[in-house]
Design an enzyme around this catalytic site. Structure first.
Site, PDB file in Angstrom:
ATOM      1  N   ASP A  92      -2.348  17.724 -22.987  1.00  0.00           N
ATOM      2  CA  ASP A  92      -2.849  16.392 -23.311  1.00  0.00           C
ATOM      3  C   ASP A  92      -3.942  16.567 -24.370  1.00  0.00           C
ATOM      4  O   ASP A  92      -4.966  17.207 -24.124  1.00  0.00           O
ATOM      5  CB  ASP A  92      -3.400  15.709 -22.055  1.00  0.00           C
ATOM      6  N   LYS A 150      -8.977   7.182 -30.046  1.00  0.00           N
ATOM      7  CA  LYS A 150     -10.261   7.861 -29.875  1.00  0.00           C
ATOM      8  C   LYS A 150     -10.712   8.385 -31.239  1.00  0.00           C
ATOM      9  O   LYS A 150     -11.065   7.609 -32.111  1.00  0.00           O
ATOM     10  CB  LYS A 150     -10.125   8.932 -28.805  1.00  0.00           C
ATOM     11  N   ARG A 192     -21.967  10.587 -21.485  1.00  0.00           N
ATOM     12  CA  ARG A 192     -21.119  11.261 -22.473  1.00  0.00           C
ATOM     13  C   ARG A 192     -21.480  10.801 -23.866  1.00  0.00           C
ATOM     14  O   ARG A 192     -21.503   9.603 -24.149  1.00  0.00           O
ATOM     15  CB  ARG A 192     -19.650  10.913 -22.214  1.00  0.00           C
ATOM     16  N   PHE A 220      -7.424  14.641 -16.736  1.00  0.00           N
ATOM     17  CA  PHE A 220      -7.607  13.187 -16.741  1.00  0.00           C
ATOM     18  C   PHE A 220      -6.812  12.554 -15.585  1.00  0.00           C
ATOM     19  O   PHE A 220      -5.649  12.900 -15.373  1.00  0.00           O
ATOM     20  CB  PHE A 220      -7.097  12.652 -18.087  1.00  0.00           C
TER      21      PHE A 220
HETATM   22  C1  LIG Z   1      -7.876   8.580 -23.054  1.00  0.00           C
HETATM   23  C2  LIG Z   1      -6.962   9.516 -22.380  1.00  0.00           C
HETATM   24  C3  LIG Z   1      -5.692   9.103 -21.992  1.00  0.00           C
HETATM   25  C4  LIG Z   1      -5.285   7.676 -22.195  1.00  0.00           C
HETATM   26  O1  LIG Z   1      -4.019   7.381 -21.745  1.00  0.00           O
HETATM   27  P1  LIG Z   1      -3.391   5.945 -22.077  1.00  0.00           P
HETATM   28  O2  LIG Z   1      -2.067   5.993 -21.510  1.00  0.00           O
HETATM   29  O3  LIG Z   1      -3.445   5.798 -23.570  1.00  0.00           O
HETATM   30  O4  LIG Z   1      -4.272   4.926 -21.449  1.00  0.00           O
HETATM   31  C5  LIG Z   1      -4.847  10.029 -21.434  1.00  0.00           C
HETATM   32  N1  LIG Z   1      -5.239  11.307 -21.249  1.00  0.00           N
HETATM   33  C6  LIG Z   1      -6.475  11.734 -21.600  1.00  0.00           C
HETATM   34  C7  LIG Z   1      -6.869  13.157 -21.412  1.00  0.00           C
HETATM   35  C8  LIG Z   1      -7.372  10.843 -22.164  1.00  0.00           C
HETATM   36  O5  LIG Z   1      -8.595  11.246 -22.514  1.00  0.00           O
END
Ligand SMILES: *Cc1c(COP(=O)(O)O)cnc(C)c1O
Length: 427
Positions: free
Chosen positions: A208, A234, A387, A129
Site C-alpha cells: 500500500d 495525499k 501528525r 492501515f
Molecule cells: C489514505 C489511505 C488509504 C485510503 O483508502 P481509500 O480507499 O482511498 O479511502 C488506504 N491505505 C492507506 C495506507 C492510506 O494511508
C-alpha cells in the site's frame, strides 16, 4: 546567538537554497496566516486543477456531452496511468487508475489468494492501515474460510524488524501485505529487501503506497514488486476522493484475475457481448466507468509532481523532516513531547508523529490559535499522535521553524487548556 535565532537563520537559508521553491506558487495558498501540514491526508489544490476542471465541466461535459467520450475521455485513464507509472517507477502498462485504494486492494488481494492455491497464510503488520486489515478480514469471512491472518506486532509502535518478517514468512504464506510507509509513525520499509524475503518463500507481496506516492522516490519495477495500490489525494494533490491506482508487474498480469468482472475490464466493452471476456493485461483490472471529473482534477497535479521530479521531492522532504527533528530534540522534548517516528530519514516517509498526553487539545490550539497567531493544520491520530506532514512542493523551512516555536509556546503557556476534548468526525 540564542538557539532559536540560529534555527531561524537555518530555516531562511533552507528556503533560499530550495530548488523546489517556485512550485509553492502553483498551489492555491493566498492565506498567509495558514501553515498547512496535512498534505499527507489531503494535499493542497493546484491552481491549474480548478482551471482545468472548469473547462472539462463547462465545455467537455456541458457543451459536448456524450461526444466527449470519444474526443477526450476514453483514453484519459491510459494517459494518467502513464504519468503515475513514471512517478512510482513502473512501466506504463503496469498501472491502472480508478476506483478507491480500498477497492483496488480488494481486487489484488483476492486475486493473489486465488492464485496461491495451496497456501492459506496471510501476513501483515500492526502498523498497517485499518481499511487494509478490514478488507482481509472480510475476504476471509466471505470467500477464504480456511485462511488465517497473522499480524506481526511492532515492539515500539514505530517500526517492524526485518527479522520479524523473516520469521513470520513460511512456505504456507500466500500473501504478505504491508504499508510501505506506515500512516501513523511514517516508518518506511526497504521494499527490495522485503520482496526478496517473501519471494524466497514463494509468497506474493501487496504494497500500500498511499503515504509513499508523491513523497518518496519509488522504483516498483526495479524492486521486483508484485502488486501495489495507492491513493492520489495525499502527496499527489488530486483532490478529495481522487481515483486511486493499482500496479501489477507485467509477468503477473495474466496470472492474477480481477474478481470484479465489470464491463470496463472486458476485452471489448462496446461490443456489449453478454459473456465476460477478460481484457488484455492491466486493463483487466478495470471494473466500471471511470470518474472523469475526479480525473480532470488529478491531471494537472500529476504534471506538477513529474516536473518537480521525485528525487528532488524526496531530497527536500528529508531535509525538512530532519530540520524539524533537530529543533524538536532541543526545544520540544524537554516539554513532554515524544517523537513517534524513526530517527533516520532513510527509514521514514514524509511525515513525523509527535506524542503528547495533551496531543488532541494541542492540535486544536494549533488550528484555532488565540489572537494573531497563524493557524497551523496538522492532523491527529488516536490516542495521542500529532501528525505533521511535510509536503515538499509547497511547505517551507520557515513553516517548519514556526511550527516548532508555536508548539513550544502552546506547551509553555498551556494555551490548550482553553479547548475541550470533543472530536469532530474527521480529524
Ligand atoms: C489514505 C489511505 C488509504 C485510503 O483508502 P481509500 O480507499 O482511498 O479511502 C488506504 N491505505 C492507506 C495506507 C492510506 O494511508
Amino acid at each position: 546567538m540564542p538557539q532559536h535565532t540560529a534555527f531561524r537563520k537555518k530555516a531562511s537559508e533552507g528556503d533560499q537554497n530550495d530548488p523546489l521553491a517556485s512550485f509553492r506558487a502553483a498551489f492555491v495558498g493566498e492565506d498567509e496566516n495558514l501553515i498547512y501540514l496535512d498534505g499527507n491526508s489531503l494535499g493542497r489544490m493546484p491552481l491549474a486543477s480548478s482551471k482545468h476542471m472548469r473547462m472539462v465541466v463547462e465545455t467537455q461535459w456541458g457543451k459536448k456531452l456524450i461526444q466527449s467520450w470519444n474526443d477526450h475521455w476514453i483514453n484519459l485513464n491510459e494517459r494518467l496511468s502513464e504519468k503515475i507509472a513514471h512517478i512510482i517507477g513502473a512501466n506504463p502498462d503496469e498501472v491502472f487508475l480508478g476506483d478507491s485504494t480500498s477497492v483496488n486492494f480488494y481486487k489484488l488481494a483476492f486475486a493473489a489468494l486465488k492464485q496461491q492455491t495451496d497456501r492459506t497464510g496471510i501476513l501483515t503488520d500492526s502498523l498497517n492501515f485499518p481499511s487494509d486489515l478490514y478488507l482481509i478480514q472480510g475476504m476471509i469471512n466471505s470467500s477464504f474460510p480456511q485462511h488465517k491472518l497473522n499480524v506481526i506486532e511492532s515492539m515500539d509502535g514505530i517500526s517492524i524488524g526485518y527479522e520479524q518478517i523473516e520469521k513470520a514468512l513460511n512456505d504456507n504464506t500466500a500473501l504478505l501485505t504491508l504499508s510501505h510507509v506506515a500512516y501513523r509513525s511514517a516508518f518506511m520499509y526497504d521494499m527490495t529487501r522485503v520482496n526478496e524475503m517473501a519471494h524466497s518463500q514463494g509468497a506474493l507481496v501487496l504494497w500500500d503506497l498511499s503515504h509513499s506516492a508523491g513523497a518518496v522516490a519509488l522504483k516498483l519495477h526495479e524492486a521486483s514488486a508484485d502488486m501495489a495500490v495507492g491513493c492520489t489525494y495525499k502527496y499527489l494533490n488530486g483532490g478529495p476522493g481522487a481515483p486511486a491506482f493499482l500496479y501489477v508487474r507485467r509477468d503477473l498480469q495474466e496470472k492474477l484475475r480481477n474478481p470484479v468482472w465489470g464491463w470496463f475490464g472486458h476485452n471489448k466493452p462496446f461490443d456489449f457481448d453478454p459473456t465476460y471476456m477478460k481484457g488484455d493485461g492491466i486493463k483487466s483490472f478495470g471494473a466500471g466507468t471511470p470518474p472523469i471529473l475526479s480525473m480532470a482534477a488529478l491531471e494537472p497535479s500529476l504534471t506538477i509532481s513529474s516536473e518537480a521530479g521525485m528525487q528532488a521531492i524526496r531530497q527536500k522532504s528529508m531535509l525538512m523532516s530532519n530540520f524539524f527533528l533537530e529543533m524538536t530534540r532541543e526545544i520540544l522534548l524537554p516539554l513532554g513531547f515524544k517523537v513517534a517516528s524513526p530517527a533516520e530519514a532513510e527509514r521514514r516517509g514524509s511525515h513525523i508523529s509527535l506524542k503528547h498526553p495533551e496531543g488532541y487539545r494541542i492540535c486544536k490550539s494549533l488550528i484555532q490559535p488565540e489572537g494573531q497567531q497563524k493557524s497551523i493544520v496538522p492532523d491527529f491520530r488516536p490516542p495521542d499522535n500529532i501528525r505533521l506532514g511535510f509536503a515538499p512542493l509547497y511547505n517551507t523551512f520557515t513553516e517548519v521553524y514556526e511550527t516548532v516555536m508555536r508548539l513550544r509556546d502552546i506547551a509553555v503557556s498551556r494555551e490548550f487548556e482553553r479547548h475541550d476534548s470533543s472530536r469532530s468526525t474527521v480529524t
